[in-house]
Design a protein around this motif. Structure first.
Motif, PDB file in Angstrom:
ATOM      1  N   UNK A  83     -12.655  -6.345  -1.642  1.00  0.00           N
ATOM      2  CA  UNK A  83     -13.414  -5.843  -0.506  1.00  0.00           C
ATOM      3  C   UNK A  83     -12.609  -5.628   0.755  1.00  0.00           C
ATOM      4  N   UNK A  84     -11.363  -6.136   0.804  1.00  0.00           N
ATOM      5  CA  UNK A  84     -10.533  -5.939   1.994  1.00  0.00           C
ATOM      6  C   UNK A  84     -10.186  -4.461   2.184  1.00  0.00           C
ATOM      7  N   UNK A  85     -10.195  -4.021   3.449  1.00  0.00           N
ATOM      8  CA  UNK A  85      -9.723  -2.682   3.790  1.00  0.00           C
ATOM      9  C   UNK A  85      -8.236  -2.784   4.084  1.00  0.00           C
ATOM     10  N   UNK A  86      -7.431  -1.998   3.384  1.00  0.00           N
ATOM     11  CA  UNK A  86      -5.985  -2.175   3.456  1.00  0.00           C
ATOM     12  C   UNK A  86      -5.248  -0.847   3.585  1.00  0.00           C
ATOM     13  N   UNK A  87      -3.983  -0.969   3.983  1.00  0.00           N
ATOM     14  CA  UNK A  87      -3.020   0.131   3.911  1.00  0.00           C
ATOM     15  C   UNK A  87      -1.893  -0.369   3.023  1.00  0.00           C
ATOM     16  N   UNK A  88      -1.355   0.527   2.190  1.00  0.00           N
ATOM     17  CA  UNK A  88      -0.337   0.097   1.243  1.00  0.00           C
ATOM     18  C   UNK A  88       0.729   1.172   1.070  1.00  0.00           C
ATOM     19  N   UNK A  89       1.939   0.715   0.797  1.00  0.00           N
ATOM     20  CA  UNK A  89       3.045   1.598   0.438  1.00  0.00           C
ATOM     21  C   UNK A  89       3.370   1.383  -1.033  1.00  0.00           C
ATOM     22  N   UNK A  90       3.252   2.439  -1.816  1.00  0.00           N
ATOM     23  CA  UNK A  90       3.521   2.367  -3.245  1.00  0.00           C
ATOM     24  C   UNK A  90       4.628   3.361  -3.589  1.00  0.00           C
ATOM     25  N   UNK A  91       5.165   3.265  -4.768  1.00  0.00           N
ATOM     26  CA  UNK A  91       6.262   4.149  -5.158  1.00  0.00           C
ATOM     27  C   UNK A  91       5.762   5.537  -5.546  1.00  0.00           C
ATOM     28  N   UNK A  92       4.561   5.613  -6.100  1.00  0.00           N
ATOM     29  CA  UNK A  92       3.930   6.884  -6.470  1.00  0.00           C
ATOM     30  C   UNK A  92       2.498   6.570  -6.878  1.00  0.00           C
ATOM     31  N   UNK A  93       1.703   7.645  -7.085  1.00  0.00           N
ATOM     32  CA  UNK A  93       0.333   7.448  -7.560  1.00  0.00           C
ATOM     33  C   UNK A  93      -0.729   7.470  -6.500  1.00  0.00           C
ATOM     34  N   UNK A  94      -0.363   7.811  -5.253  1.00  0.00           N
ATOM     35  CA  UNK A  94      -1.314   7.724  -4.150  1.00  0.00           C
ATOM     36  C   UNK A  94      -2.362   8.820  -4.109  1.00  0.00           C
ATOM     37  N   UNK A  95      -2.039  10.005  -4.618  1.00  0.00           N
ATOM     38  CA  UNK A  95      -3.004  11.108  -4.569  1.00  0.00           C
ATOM     39  C   UNK A  95      -3.949  11.012  -5.758  1.00  0.00           C
ATOM     40  N   UNK A  96      -4.723   9.930  -5.753  1.00  0.00           N
ATOM     41  CA  UNK A  96      -5.679   9.651  -6.826  1.00  0.00           C
ATOM     42  C   UNK A  96      -6.769   8.737  -6.277  1.00  0.00           C
ATOM     43  N   UNK A  97      -7.835   8.614  -7.009  1.00  0.00           N
ATOM     44  CA  UNK A  97      -8.963   7.811  -6.543  1.00  0.00           C
ATOM     45  C   UNK A  97      -8.722   6.318  -6.717  1.00  0.00           C
ATOM     46  N   UNK A  98      -7.774   5.927  -7.564  1.00  0.00           N
ATOM     47  CA  UNK A  98      -7.449   4.523  -7.787  1.00  0.00           C
ATOM     48  C   UNK A  98      -5.941   4.391  -7.974  1.00  0.00           C
ATOM     49  N   UNK A  99      -5.392   3.264  -7.534  1.00  0.00           N
ATOM     50  CA  UNK A  99      -3.968   3.013  -7.765  1.00  0.00           C
ATOM     51  C   UNK A  99      -3.702   1.514  -7.772  1.00  0.00           C
ATOM     52  N   UNK A 100      -2.562   1.152  -8.334  1.00  0.00           N
ATOM     53  CA  UNK A 100      -2.075  -0.220  -8.324  1.00  0.00           C
ATOM     54  C   UNK A 100      -1.065  -0.368  -7.178  1.00  0.00           C
ATOM     55  N   UNK A 101      -1.188  -1.455  -6.410  1.00  0.00           N
ATOM     56  CA  UNK A 101      -0.298  -1.669  -5.268  1.00  0.00           C
ATOM     57  C   UNK A 101       0.240  -3.092  -5.285  1.00  0.00           C
ATOM     58  N   UNK A 102       1.509  -3.293  -4.920  1.00  0.00           N
ATOM     59  CA  UNK A 102       2.062  -4.647  -4.829  1.00  0.00           C
ATOM     60  C   UNK A 102       1.519  -5.366  -3.598  1.00  0.00           C
ATOM     61  N   UNK A 103       1.216  -6.633  -3.749  1.00  0.00           N
ATOM     62  CA  UNK A 103       0.683  -7.408  -2.630  1.00  0.00           C
ATOM     63  C   UNK A 103       1.641  -7.396  -1.443  1.00  0.00           C
ATOM     64  N   UNK A 104       2.946  -7.512  -1.704  1.00  0.00           N
ATOM     65  CA  UNK A 104       3.930  -7.643  -0.632  1.00  0.00           C
ATOM     66  C   UNK A 104       3.979  -6.411   0.265  1.00  0.00           C
ATOM     67  N   UNK A 105       3.608  -5.239  -0.269  1.00  0.00           N
ATOM     68  CA  UNK A 105       3.620  -4.013   0.521  1.00  0.00           C
ATOM     69  C   UNK A 105       2.206  -3.496   0.791  1.00  0.00           C
TER      70      UNK A 105
END
Length: 334
Positions: A83-105
């Motif tokens: 439920x948290x609203x977040x901003x994340x930096x990922x290596x790829x996969x952002x232009x999609x409705x769902x993605x996996x993100x590392x906690x540290x970033x």
């Protein structure tokens, strides 16, 4: 429903694909996000053209700067919850409705920033903040010149120089009155329209002939030389990118005569080569956002199914601030 923009062939338009299930599950130190917005960075376009310094095998979904809602957390995740609203930096996969993100970033968004604006927060402001602090060692009251000042990174530099460092002169160089007004809204004290005015002459007028202490330049090309010649004694010039398409060369004696410095910054590389510094730059930006000194400017929004048009718009160099992709809209009213 899982929807994504997929690069199936280098230098070809992205394909808009849909599946019934995203099939994603986070590892122990990751979170699953329901993506709401993804900011367009020029690197996203370059990687789809095969022109970026690192490549990704096709097919892949580009996009690295996302905002969204945490849907699921790995068992080792401590700082985030569902439920948290977040901003994340990922290596790829952002232009999609769902993605996996590392906690540290992945970071909780400050309450003052909505998900849309958040997609223009981390890359632009992280780059500008690290450049002006760690590299240029900007001091309160010093003067700053920013080229391409209405662009995403340029506007970030203008706002940080003005509102965080209280610079004496924050000079925004950009093309046209509309872009100049946007730069003024972020704190520029002076605007140079380089379509109509000579950069060096205006800087002399503004600074009383002293020149500027720091130049923040994402443009390169012929303008870079004019910027070097406009430095004050012990001035510093930052090369951030080459929007002009031309990598500049400068006579080193100009730096010697002014006891000046020229330095570069590749912010994304710090993620790997100096992770603590990288993370601190983001944390500093988030803190300045909480203090009310930073408010990202979203110049235009496109729906996901118009991502190819969005890429063309960014490549046309007419955009201001950040251009973002919305995952929830099939058409944009902006």
């Amino acid at each position: 429903m899982f929807t994504a923009a997929v690069c199936t062939e280098i230098c070809k338009p992205l394909e808009f694909q849909q599946k019934k299930d995203h099939g994603l599950s986070p590892f122990d130190d990751e979170v699953l996000l329901s993506v709401k917005y993804c900011g367009i960075n020029f690197a996203d376009i370059l990687v789809c053209q095969g022109k970026y310094q690192s490549s990704i095998p096709v097919p892949f979904t580009p996009g690295t700067e996302v905002t969204g809602i945490v849907q699921e957390v790995g068992k080792n995740v401590k700082t985030l919850k569902k439920g948290d609203k977040v901003v994340s930096l990922i290596m790829s996969g952002g232009f999609s409705t769902h993605c996996i993100a590392p906690e540290v970033f992945t970071w909780k968004l400050p309450s003052s920033v909505d998900l849309r604006a958040g997609a223009g927060l981390v890359v632009n402001y992280g780059t500008a903040y690290l450049a002006l602090t760690r590299k240029a060692n900007l001091q309160q009251g010093e003067s700053v010149l920013v080229t391409a000042a209405a662009g995403g990174t340029g506007l970030a530099a203008v706002e940080i120089a003005s509102k965080v460092f209280k610079s004496k002169h924050v000079i925004a160089a950009c093309g046209g009155p509309e872009k100049g007004n946007i730069a003024k809204s972020k704190g520029a004290t002076d605007v140079i329209d380089y379509k109509q005015e000579k950069l060096r002459n205006r800087i002399k007028d503004i600074t009383g002939g002293d020149g500027v202490d720091v130049v923040f330049d994402p443009v390169g090309g012929d303008m870079f030389l004019d910027c070097v010649k406009s430095l004050a004694r012990e001035g510093r010039i930052l090369t951030i990118g080459y929007a002009s398409g031309k990598i500049p060369s400068i006579p080193a004696n100009l730096l010697l005569l002014k006891s000046g410095s020229a330095m570069g910054l590749f912010w994304g590389e710090y993620r790997i080569m100096n992770t603590p510094v990288f993370l601190k730059s983001v944390e500093d930006v988030l803190e300045q956002t909480r203090l009310g000194n930073i408010t990202p400017h979203i110049g235009k929004e496109f729906p996901l199914n118009k991502i190819n048009e969005a890429f063309q718009y960014v490549m046309g160099r007419g955009s201001t601030g950040k251009v973002v992709i919305s995952m929830d809209r099939q058409e944009s009213n902006l």
